[in-house]
Write an enzyme that holds these catalytic residues in place. Structure first.
Site, PDB file in Angstrom:
ATOM      1  N   HIS A  94       0.837  -1.199   0.000  1.00 34.91           N
ATOM      2  CA  HIS A  94       0.000   0.000   0.000  1.00 34.91           C
ATOM      3  C   HIS A  94       0.870   1.246   0.000  1.00 34.91           C
ATOM      4  O   HIS A  94       2.079   1.170   0.242  1.00 34.91           O
ATOM      5  CB  HIS A  94      -0.963   0.007   1.206  1.00 34.91           C
ATOM      6  CG  HIS A  94      -0.284   0.094   2.545  1.00 34.91           C
ATOM      7  ND1 HIS A  94      -0.103  -1.011   3.359  1.00 34.91           N
ATOM      8  CD2 HIS A  94       0.250   1.141   3.217  1.00 34.91           C
ATOM      9  CE1 HIS A  94       0.510  -0.630   4.471  1.00 34.91           C
ATOM     10  NE2 HIS A  94       0.744   0.669   4.406  1.00 34.91           N
TER      11      HIS A  94
HETATM   12  P1  TYD Z   1      -2.362  -4.062   7.606  1.00 36.27           P
HETATM   13  O1  TYD Z   1      -2.617  -2.639   7.209  1.00 36.27           O
HETATM   14  O2  TYD Z   1      -2.860  -5.139   6.704  1.00 36.27           O
HETATM   15  O3  TYD Z   1      -0.802  -4.266   7.811  1.00 36.27           O
HETATM   16  P2  TYD Z   1       0.389  -4.061   6.739  1.00 36.27           P
HETATM   17  O4  TYD Z   1      -0.209  -3.383   5.533  1.00 36.27           O
HETATM   18  O5  TYD Z   1       1.356  -3.187   7.438  1.00 36.27           O
HETATM   19  O6  TYD Z   1       0.917  -5.406   6.433  1.00 36.27           O
HETATM   20  O7  TYD Z   1      -2.942  -4.242   9.063  1.00 36.27           O
HETATM   21  C1  TYD Z   1      -3.277  -5.491   9.604  1.00 36.27           C
HETATM   22  C2  TYD Z   1      -4.527  -5.340  10.465  1.00 36.27           C
HETATM   23  O8  TYD Z   1      -4.292  -4.453  11.564  1.00 36.27           O
HETATM   24  C3  TYD Z   1      -5.699  -4.748   9.678  1.00 36.27           C
HETATM   25  O9  TYD Z   1      -6.864  -5.455  10.083  1.00 36.27           O
HETATM   26  C4  TYD Z   1      -5.780  -3.323  10.145  1.00 36.27           C
HETATM   27  C5  TYD Z   1      -5.224  -3.377  11.548  1.00 36.27           C
HETATM   28  N1  TYD Z   1      -4.516  -2.130  11.971  1.00 36.27           N
HETATM   29  C6  TYD Z   1      -5.064  -1.357  12.966  1.00 36.27           C
HETATM   30  O10 TYD Z   1      -6.149  -1.647  13.498  1.00 36.27           O
HETATM   31  N2  TYD Z   1      -4.403  -0.243  13.368  1.00 36.27           N
HETATM   32  C7  TYD Z   1      -3.204   0.118  12.826  1.00 36.27           C
HETATM   33  O11 TYD Z   1      -2.626   1.149  13.231  1.00 36.27           O
HETATM   34  C8  TYD Z   1      -2.656  -0.692  11.769  1.00 36.27           C
HETATM   35  C9  TYD Z   1      -1.359  -0.325  11.113  1.00 36.27           C
HETATM   36  C10 TYD Z   1      -3.363  -1.817  11.376  1.00 36.27           C
END
Ligand code: TYD
Length: 135
Positions: A50
């Site tokens: 992303h």
């Molecule tokens: P995600 O955005 O998929 O992680 P990355 O892109 O860094 O691999 O996040 C994983 C899960 O955690 C998703 O369900 C959203 C949640 N999340 C939060 O609730 N708060 C946060 O600050 C972040 C970064 C993720």
């Protein structure tokens, strides 16, 4: 590469060990509003995929190692984070992927704002379009 920067933090070393302090609007170039950490990631996992419209972050691998791919439609770079004194700043409009989490990697992330789904672009095609329209 644009909107990214590797930072090396100062370490306080004494006979009791090492300590690195990080302060918002100082060592970290924004006011820190959120902290999260990613750990127990299997070695074959690749995540991230992303970009953010506004959010700024600093990524620090406080244990183990992890590779970060940062990318724009113009250039890309792979950075290995394997040292707690190294931080990778990633500003807005940069695509990122994290992979090769090794040796019990713990990736600490400092962020300039609260979690906001609307700030994410999660499809590379949409990111490319957004980037090209903006620049
Ligand atoms: P995600 O955005 O998929 O992680 P990355 O892109 O860094 O691999 O996040 C994983 C899960 O955690 C998703 O369900 C959203 C949640 N999340 C939060 O609730 N708060 C946060 O600050 C972040 C970064 C993720």
């Amino acid at each position: 590469m644009e909107n990214t920067k590797i930072k090396t933090f100062n370490i306080n070393t004494d006979k009791y060990g090492k300590l690195i302090p990080l302060e918002g609007n100082d060592t970290i170039p924004f006011d820190i509003k959120r902290v999260y950490y990613i750990y127990e990631v299997e070695e074959n996992v690749r995540r991230g995929f992303h970009s953010h419209k506004e959010l700024e972050q600093v990524l620090i691998c406080v244990h183990g190692s992890v590779k970060i791919l940062v990318k724009t439609p113009k250039e890309e770079e792979i950075i290995t984070l394997d040292d707690p004194k190294k931080g990778l700043y990633i500003g807005p409009d940069v695509w990122r992927e994290m992979y090769d989490f090794k040796d019990g990697a713990v990736l600490l992330v400092l962020a300039s704002d609260h979690y906001d789904k609307k700030d994410y672009i999660r499809k590379y095609k949409n990111y490319e379009k957004y980037y090209k329209e903006k620049k």
